[in-house]
Enzyme design. Sequence first.
Site, PDB file in Angstrom:
ATOM      1  CG  ASP A  64      -2.050   0.997   1.119  1.00  0.00           C
ATOM      2  OD1 ASP A  64      -2.425   1.354  -0.010  1.00  0.00           O
ATOM      3  OD2 ASP A  64      -2.551   1.439   2.166  1.00  0.00           O
ATOM      4  CG  ASN A 106       0.808   4.131   4.061  1.00  0.00           C
ATOM      5  OD1 ASN A 106       0.402   4.637   5.106  1.00  0.00           O
ATOM      6  ND2 ASN A 106       0.151   3.183   3.428  1.00  0.00           N
ATOM      7  CG  ASP A 117      -0.426   1.048   7.391  1.00  0.00           C
ATOM      8  OD1 ASP A 117      -0.464  -0.102   7.876  1.00  0.00           O
ATOM      9  OD2 ASP A 117      -1.443   1.660   7.021  1.00  0.00           O
TER      10      ASP A 117
END
Length: 328
Positions: A201, A206, A217
């Site tokens: 992701d 992030n 994360d």
Amino acid sequence: MTDSAFNFQTLHPDTIMDALFEQGIRVDSGLTPLNSFENRVYQFQDEDRKRYVVKFYRPHRWSAEQIQEEHDFGLELLADEVPVAAPLVYSDRTLLRHQGFMFAVFPSLGGRQYETDNIDQMEWVGRYLGRIHQTGRRKLFEKRPAIGLSEYLFEPRVLFEQTSLVPAALKPAFLKATDALIDEVKLHWHDRFDALRLHGDCHPGNILWRDGPLFVDLDDARNGPAIQDIWMLLNGDKAEQRMQLETIIEAYEEFTPFDSDEIALIEPLRAMRMVYYLAWIIRRWDDPAFPRNFPWILEEDYWRGQTATFTEQVRVLREPPLKLTPMY
């Protein structure tokens, strides 16, 4: 585990404080909630004025083995001197438990926002993605899933047909657009890539900046193609995206090779993320945090917009994919 636990309705401040106290952590501040819908994440300060983040994992989403693989990957990256937010170890464990919840404690690592139009920062990110993938290629996750059509398209399609959140009058057109998008993705998707462990992701939100990038994360870490950790960093028109891609790939290849055939997967992956994200909201609708933060999903205009977005993505998929400028 009850449905109320799944939706965190039984996760009270006292429960969090007790969980931390069991690990010898004495909270000397309030619990400040951080922006996370999937899990419950809080920042706090202990009695030594050190700042931490505690993450309570949503029950039923990942198994303990899958979460442990995420933790082990983070620690492996940290050992390879890759700047990631990895969990702290308490009594030889990173995955902790309290009253049926699984949780982990991380150091609180602040930073500035990653600047998506900053070429120097883009090069840094490219180099560190190369290093992340250098580590990720050593082996695959055994318990965590791989990016594929079933989880990202076929399962959401069943959910779209079953949900009552799509207005009945608009559902036929929405499902038709969904089917057209799925059919188009199937034409362009391929699995001729060497899968590796991914961040999963890797969007600008992030990545923090602290004299260099800090990747946070790893909750969506999984196996898949390298381009999955690159395409979400691209923005702007085709020319801008090509320049950004070339900048990232050139820096990336200082540490590990990149298969340019994966570039053709950018738009299929974008389509898959669109469908998967919408299904994620629907699956979590019973969590009170979701109606509160995504109220527009109840509006007819939202579903008309989703239908138009899916239809537009079909058009984009039919265009020639990005290509790197030939080197002579």
